[in-house]
Motif scaffolding. Structure first.
Motif, short mmCIF file in Angstrom:
data_model
loop_
_atom_site.label_atom_id
_atom_site.label_comp_id
_atom_site.label_asym_id
_atom_site.label_seq_id
_atom_site.Cartn_x
_atom_site.Cartn_y
_atom_site.Cartn_z
N ILE A 144 0.76 -1.22 -0.15
CA ILE A 144 -0.05 -0.10 -0.38
C ILE A 144 1.26 1.03 -0.05
CG2 ILE A 144 -2.07 1.27 1.53
CD1 ILE A 144 -3.14 -1.11 -0.37
N LEU A 163 0.37 12.59 2.61
CA LEU A 163 -0.13 10.97 1.66
C LEU A 163 -0.10 9.77 0.88
CD1 LEU A 163 -2.31 14.06 0.25
CD2 LEU A 163 -3.16 12.20 1.56
N ASP A 165 2.39 7.42 2.47
CA ASP A 165 2.47 6.48 3.37
C ASP A 165 1.62 6.30 4.61
OD1 ASP A 165 3.76 4.50 5.29
OD2 ASP A 165 5.80 5.55 5.23
N ASP A 166 0.84 5.50 4.46
CA ASP A 166 -0.66 5.10 6.26
C ASP A 166 0.52 5.37 7.07
OD1 ASP A 166 0.80 2.30 5.13
OD2 ASP A 166 -1.47 1.67 5.41
N ASN A 167 2.03 4.91 6.96
CA ASN A 167 2.57 4.40 8.23
C ASN A 167 1.70 2.83 9.13
OD1 ASN A 167 4.26 6.82 8.57
ND2 ASN A 167 2.21 7.79 8.51
N VAL A 168 1.94 2.25 8.38
CA VAL A 168 1.34 1.00 9.12
C VAL A 168 2.15 0.11 8.25
CG1 VAL A 168 -0.14 -1.06 9.02
CG2 VAL A 168 -1.00 1.16 9.10
#
Lengths: 186, 219
Positions: A144, A163, A165-168
């Motif tokens: 992702i 926007l 990197d969802d940081n998961v």
């Protein structure tokens, strides 16, 4: 007399069970021949790369996309993918704007609109690891974030950092090093 | 009574539809909430680097309490498609279909026909079967005479993403950036997975293959 009949029948049944189970071990085909696999099975859902239908296909077209075979997807859907990409990430609408793979909107969506996963037979299989690009998809690949970077991150992966990197960054359970690789269920 | 049940079902499907999810989880209205909803697909080099592993999962977002009663549908064929010559048409398929507690495998084998409709290649010279691992049991695996390893059963969903935040940004427009520490929307949920590992020699010698998975429903 009646008793004997029951005995012989039981013996006969046991013998045939024994014969059948020997057969089972010897030959997979014998087993499958006894099970019904007849009929026609029609495509209902499909997937190659992660999140493609979710992100790039307009809401009224998602079932149609799932019912279109990959060899026909580009002709039917590439222009929709390109319009949706420009809607998501307006920089792509500027002439000459590219992602970090050097692809403009047409080239990037031309790749994605045929929803298959490319897998190398020759070495490391990864969605993207900084060096190898689209050589497979491993369980731990942060697919992702890679897709967000390619959509929002611009030519150098540095645009729109909030926007892209969802940081998961990893799974909630460790994967296994050996078959079947996926972690046990919760 | 029947009507209200159907209506309730429709409402639930509609609500889930609004959450439109993820890697391929509930990606489209007519698959969402059905036994033919593919959640994810992986293909990678095995622990033995002479092998390739294919993973497909269906029926996502199972809570631990729902996992024990979830089962593969005997009317749903999961088909791994492999294109070996770059035209995005399958040259080989590996078919997996459940029958009475076992997952049966056919192929890699050239399909009898390509495209949207499939019949099961029972005449394939490569076949196999594995007992479907019940919830709570250690993974049951099997290896056939061709050296193909097989597994089918519930697993932790391997996908990870702050999907809730993504939806707020892209779909709802209520947020403008991701959290500095994301929250994995799929944490703590399970899927029903099929894992098959095959010697690379069964699908080619070198170069790149194109692969995808299809869920096909018996007519």
């Amino acid at each position: 007399m009646k008793n004997n009949f029951i005995k012989y029948t039981a013996a006969f049944l046991m013998a045939s069970f024994t014969l059948m189970s020997c057969n089972n071990k010897d030959n997979d085909l014998e087993v499958t021949a006894m099970v019904d696999f007849s009929g026609t099975f029609v495509m209902k859902d499909q997937m190659g790369r992660p999140a493609v239908n979710t992100v790039f296909v307009s809401s009224g077209k998602k079932d149609e996309f799932n019912a279109t075979i990959p060899s026909e997807q580009n002709a039917k859907f590439q222009s929709m993918f390109e319009a949706n990409l420009k809607g998501l990430s307006p920089a792509f609408a500027n002439s000459g704007d590219k992602n970090a793979l050097g692809q403009d909107a047409a080239a990037f969506t031309g790749l994605l609109a045929t929803d298959v996963l490319n897998v190398t037979l020759d070495g490391k299989t990864t969605f993207y690891d900084g060096t190898n690009v689209l050589t497979g998809r491993a369980l731990a690949d942060d697919v992702i974030t890679v897709e967000l970077l390619l959509i929002f991150g611009g030519e150098d992966f540095k645009e729109n950092p909030t926007l892209s990197d969802d940081n998961v960054d990893g799974n909630d359970k460790d994967f296994l090093t050996s078959f079947p690789y996926l972690a046990s269920p919760w | 009574m029947k009507k209200s049940k159907i209506l309730l079902g429709t409402v639930i499907v509609a609500i889930i539809g609004l959450i439109t999810i993820a890697a391929d989880h509930i990606d489209a209205p007519s698959t969402t909430g059905t036994s033919a909803d593919i959640t994810d697909f992986y293909a990678f080099q095995g622990e033995d680097t002479d092998n390739l592993v294919f993973v497909a999962s269906v029926q996502g977002l199972l809570s631990p309490t729902a996992t024990g009663t979830a089962s593969f549908d005997e009317n749903v064929l999961v088909e791994f498609n492999i294109d070996t010559n770059g035209d995005n048409v399958e040259d080989l398929v590996i078919q997996a279909i459940p029958r009475d507690g076992k997952m049966y495998f056919f192929g890699p084998v050239g399909p009898s026909s390509t495209g949207k409709n499939s019949s099961i290649s029972t005449m394939s010279s490569i076949t196999g079967e594995v007992a479907i691992t019940p919830y709570g049991n250690t993974a049951i695996t099997a290896t056939n005479s061709a050296g193909m390893k097989m597994f089918a059963g519930p697993r932790d969903d391997p996908f990870f993403m702050d999907f809730a935040r993504y939806t707020d940004i892209v779909v709802n427009g209520t947020e403008t950036s991701f959290r500095t520490e994301g929250q994995d929307t799929f944490a703590g949920s399970n899927v029903l997975s099929i894992v098959v590992e095959v010697p690379k020699s069964m699908v080619g010698t070198s170069g790149t293959i194109n692969t995808w998975v299809e869920a096909k429903v018996k007519q």
